[in-house]
Write a protein that holds these residues in place. Structure first.
Motif, PDB file in Angstrom:
ATOM      1  N   ALA A  32       1.854  -0.234  -4.967  1.00 48.91           N
ATOM      2  CA  ALA A  32       2.144  -0.044  -3.548  1.00 48.91           C
ATOM      3  C   ALA A  32       3.421  -0.745  -3.137  1.00 48.91           C
ATOM      4  O   ALA A  32       4.195  -0.223  -2.338  1.00 48.91           O
ATOM      5  N   LEU A  33       3.670  -1.936  -3.657  1.00 49.45           N
ATOM      6  CA  LEU A  33       4.873  -2.693  -3.292  1.00 49.45           C
ATOM      7  C   LEU A  33       5.839  -2.764  -4.480  1.00 49.45           C
ATOM      8  O   LEU A  33       6.966  -2.301  -4.398  1.00 49.45           O
ATOM      9  N   GLY A  34       5.388  -3.341  -5.596  1.00 46.45           N
ATOM     10  CA  GLY A  34       6.224  -3.358  -6.800  1.00 46.45           C
ATOM     11  C   GLY A  34       6.071  -2.036  -7.531  1.00 46.45           C
ATOM     12  O   GLY A  34       5.422  -1.943  -8.578  1.00 46.45           O
ATOM     13  N   VAL A  35       6.701  -0.992  -7.000  1.00 46.17           N
ATOM     14  CA  VAL A  35       6.488   0.375  -7.499  1.00 46.17           C
ATOM     15  C   VAL A  35       7.203   0.573  -8.833  1.00 46.17           C
ATOM     16  O   VAL A  35       8.329   0.107  -9.024  1.00 46.17           O
ATOM     17  N   ARG A  36       6.544   1.304  -9.733  1.00 48.98           N
ATOM     18  CA  ARG A  36       7.128   1.680 -11.021  1.00 48.98           C
ATOM     19  C   ARG A  36       6.839   3.155 -11.299  1.00 48.98           C
ATOM     20  O   ARG A  36       5.761   3.642 -10.961  1.00 48.98           O
ATOM     21  N   ILE A  37       7.796   3.807 -11.914  1.00 49.07           N
ATOM     22  CA  ILE A  37       7.602   5.190 -12.360  1.00 49.07           C
ATOM     23  C   ILE A  37       7.190   5.152 -13.823  1.00 49.07           C
ATOM     24  O   ILE A  37       7.821   4.476 -14.641  1.00 49.07           O
ATOM     25  N   VAL A  38       6.100   5.869 -14.154  1.00 51.82           N
ATOM     26  CA  VAL A  38       5.582   5.911 -15.516  1.00 51.82           C
ATOM     27  C   VAL A  38       5.769   7.321 -16.073  1.00 51.82           C
ATOM     28  O   VAL A  38       5.372   8.309 -15.431  1.00 51.82           O
ATOM     29  N   LEU A  39       6.370   7.412 -17.247  1.00 52.25           N
ATOM     30  CA  LEU A  39       6.584   8.686 -17.933  1.00 52.25           C
ATOM     31  C   LEU A  39       5.711   8.740 -19.179  1.00 52.25           C
ATOM     32  O   LEU A  39       5.452   7.701 -19.809  1.00 52.25           O
ATOM     33  N   PRO A  40       5.229   9.933 -19.566  1.00 55.67           N
ATOM     34  CA  PRO A  40       4.413  10.025 -20.781  1.00 55.67           C
ATOM     35  C   PRO A  40       5.248   9.741 -22.030  1.00 55.67           C
ATOM     36  O   PRO A  40       6.491   9.814 -22.009  1.00 55.67           O
ATOM     37  N   ALA A  41       4.554   9.463 -23.141  1.00 55.09           N
ATOM     38  CA  ALA A  41       5.252   9.112 -24.378  1.00 55.09           C
ATOM     39  C   ALA A  41       6.117  10.260 -24.887  1.00 55.09           C
ATOM     40  O   ALA A  41       7.190  10.043 -25.459  1.00 55.09           O
ATOM     41  N   ASP A  42       5.703  11.522 -24.678  1.00 61.60           N
ATOM     42  CA  ASP A  42       6.453  12.674 -25.180  1.00 61.60           C
ATOM     43  C   ASP A  42       7.289  13.331 -24.068  1.00 61.60           C
ATOM     44  O   ASP A  42       7.498  14.545 -24.079  1.00 61.60           O
TER      45      ASP A  42
END
Length: 628
Positions: free
Chosen positions: A157-167
């Motif tokens: 919510a505050l320390g936002v991160r974008i996560v991408l799949p391994a492939d």
């Protein structure tokens, strides 16, 4: 009714109102969201959901109450006569149903909160080993997971991160990768994770309500559609590539409560269908946001306007006196029942062998009823309406019965009848008769130092501190009594009745203050250039024998005799957020004394300087003392 039961009953009334308003707000949003999406655009639709928290806030903000002007109840009656009955064993205490419902509600909320926390932690654990990916111009950090079923997603919510799949790079083409990154960054820019956290909080609060869970899923859908519309508007992206990116993204098997991830619940068919719609013009987007904002504002104001104003009545003094006269026989009957039935109060008029409420009437009173330890007289509308109440305060140890006079809806009851207080319905402690307070009072006349200082225990809301001051021999002595009653929002109301001195008639000032904060009443006249006013400095807090609460109001609260001027100046400078330059200029051996109760820190430094023949000079965040 003990304080816990009173709290549960008050909580039930607030909870019922909140559930009703929550239901209406969510139902309205669910009905309007599809109708307004084409007119206002999908990009602005999440704004409509702000109606729900705003109306919940509005329902907790009732209209301001009228000014309360009341006296502490001081009427004490002792029921005598008859033989004393032995004390019966106290009946077994049963848990009232409002308390059970409140406990169940809280237990369910705690359980849902734990489940949400566990789901969020499980998702974060799966991210162990994720590596940072360097993306040029990224709005927030980008991580690449070690698993192919995690992401794309925005986590937190505050320390936002974008996560991408391994492939990620193998599954999507470069164009699709850019579109997915743009979509996730749109989530981050719009603070969707923070809105999701607020939505999860409301679901936790209304965990038992089916519409709460439906609303959470619809909010997620509207956020996805809004980000899709934002990407298409900003990038002019090929719609086919965007649709292919959606179809290639597999649903995450894990729930992400605080964040935005692809899951089977997302309306993929609806999202693809939305890609066919034309992008709205800037003017239409602005008009859509304005329309949604107007709907949200109008709904919130409507809920606020619908909140009931505190019911107040303004009966005549004769009506109040008639009610108190009708209480005499009823009070004796209740006390007699209490003495001869194991010190238990009767349940109603019939148990106390009183006539039916409709038969205890008068010219201005339409009935007197006893219930829940209270004698209540209902005044006729022709006499101004309202209620006058006597609250029974039995004392089995001393075999006495006292009565507290109050009214829930007649603000000027104290002016109409001495010894009565206005206690609004729902005020904490209004029915227990056991609320004890400590009252610290300092009284002075003519602007002189206090002539009287007292710290007194008021054993209940019917108790009062009384005093007489004869320091001014040119006028009659000042006479007064001061009491404390609970007030809404955790405040206290201090009620006084003052007479004599330079007053032509008795006065009944009242002030509302916070626990532990000092308040003042100053009253009287200046006669022939001489100050003949009375000043009362008052501080009150709950309980007897408890220490005075420490209240940080930015001022100095100190009475001292003995420390040096240098030591006190250092303390006051720190309190003011200043650095004392050249403290050696102040004497560190000569003791000083003073009363700095409620003095601003800079003024306290001025007083310290006056005591030692110096004056402070302030410059920015520093202060130094120089000779006068």
């Amino acid at each position: 009714m003990n304080s816990l039961e009173a709290m549960a009953s008050t909580w039930m009334s607030h909870a019922a109102r909140m559930i009703w308003v929550f239901t209406l707000a969510v139902a309205l949003v669910l009905v309007l969201r599809r109708l307004l999406r084409r007119a206002c655009g999908a990009e602005a639709m999440p704004l409509l959901w702000s109606l729900v928290p705003l109306v919940l806030a509005a329902v907790q903000m009732p209209h301001p109450a009228v000014r309360v002007d009341a006296l502490p109840p001081v009427v004490v009656r002792i029921a005598g006569g008859g033989s004393w009955a032995p004390v019966a064993n106290a009946p077994a205490w049963t848990i009232p149903w409002p308390l059970l419902i409140m406990a169940g509600w809280l237990a369910g909320a705690v359980g849902v909160l734990l489940l949400i926390g566990m789901a969020q932690r499980r998702y974060l654990r799966r991210l162990a080993g994720a590596r940072t990916v360097d993306i040029a111009g990224a709005y927030c950090p980008v991580w690449q997971a070690t698993r192919s079923d995690l992401g794309p997603a925005v986590v937190g919510a505050l320390g936002v991160r974008i996560v991408l799949p391994a492939d990620f790079h193998a599954r999507y083409t470069p164009t699709e990768q850019a579109l997915i990154l743009a979509h996730e960054q749109a989530h981050a820019r719009r603070r969707d994770g923070l809105w999701r956290l607020l939505a999860q909080s409301l679901v936790t609060l209304f965990w038992f309500h089916p519409l709460a869970w439906v609303a959470l899923g619809c909010l997620c859908q509207d956020q996805e559609l809004a980000c899709d519309a934002a990407v298409l508007r900003a990038h002019g992206a090929p719609r086919r590539d965007y649709a292919n990116a959606m179809l290639k993204t597999q649903s995450s098997p894990l729930m992400l409560p605080v964040g935005c991830s692809w899951s089977a619940r997302h309306p993929l068919t609806e999202r693809v269908a939305m890609l066919k719609l034309p992008v709205l013009t800037p003017v239409r987007r602005l008009a859509g946001r304005a329309a949604l904002g107007a709907i949200v504002l109008a709904g919130s104001l409507a809920v606020y306007a619908a909140q009931p104003s505190p019911a107040t009545h303004h009966p005549s003094a004769e009506a109040v006196k008639e009610a108190l006269a009708l209480f005499d026989g009823a009070r004796t009957a209740v006390a007699d029942y209490w003495l001869h039935h194991g010190y238990e109060l009767p349940a109603d008029n019939a148990a106390a062998r009183l006539p039916d409420a409709s038969l205890i009437v008068g010219k201005d009173v339409e009935g007197v009823k006893f219930a829940d330890g209270r004698l209540a007289a209902t005044l006729r509308n022709s006499a101004g309406g309202g209620h006058v109440v006597l609250v029974a305060m039995p004392d089995a140890q001393h075999k006495t019965m006292r009565w507290r006079c109050e009214s829930p809806d007649v603000p000027e009851i104290a002016r109409l009848q001495d010894g009565c207080a206005h206690v609004p319905a729902g005020t904490p402690g209004d029915a227990s008769g056991n609320a004890a307070f400590t009252l610290d009072l300092a009284a002075s006349v003519g602007g002189e130092p206090p002539h009287l200082h007292s710290t007194t225990c008021l054993k209940d809301a019917g108790d009062a501190y009384r005093f007489v001051l004869t320091t001014d021999t040119t006028l009659p002595p000042w006479q007064g009594q001061v009491g404390v009653v609970p007030a809404p929002d955790g405040q206290l109301e201090i009620h006084a009745r003052l007479a004599g001195g330079s007053l032509d008639a008795p006065a009944t000032p009242i002030l509302r203050t916070r626990v532990g904060q000092k308040a003042a009443i100053q009253i009287g006249r200046v006669v022939a250039g001489a100050d003949h006013t009375l000043r009362l400095d008052l501080t009150a807090w709950p309980g007897c024998g408890t220490p005075r609460p420490i209240v940080d109001d930015g001022n100095v609260h100190a009475r001292f005799a003995g420390p040096s001027a240098r030591a006190m100046a250092s303390i006051f400078a720190e309190r003011a957020g200043l650095t004392l330059v050249d403290p050696a200029s102040l004497d560190d051996a000569l003791p000083v004394a003073g009363n700095f109760e409620g003095v601003p820190p800079r003024a306290a430094l001025q007083l310290i300087g006056n005591l030692v023949g110096m004056k402070p000079r302030f410059s920015g965040h520093t202060v130094r003392f120089v000779a006068q």
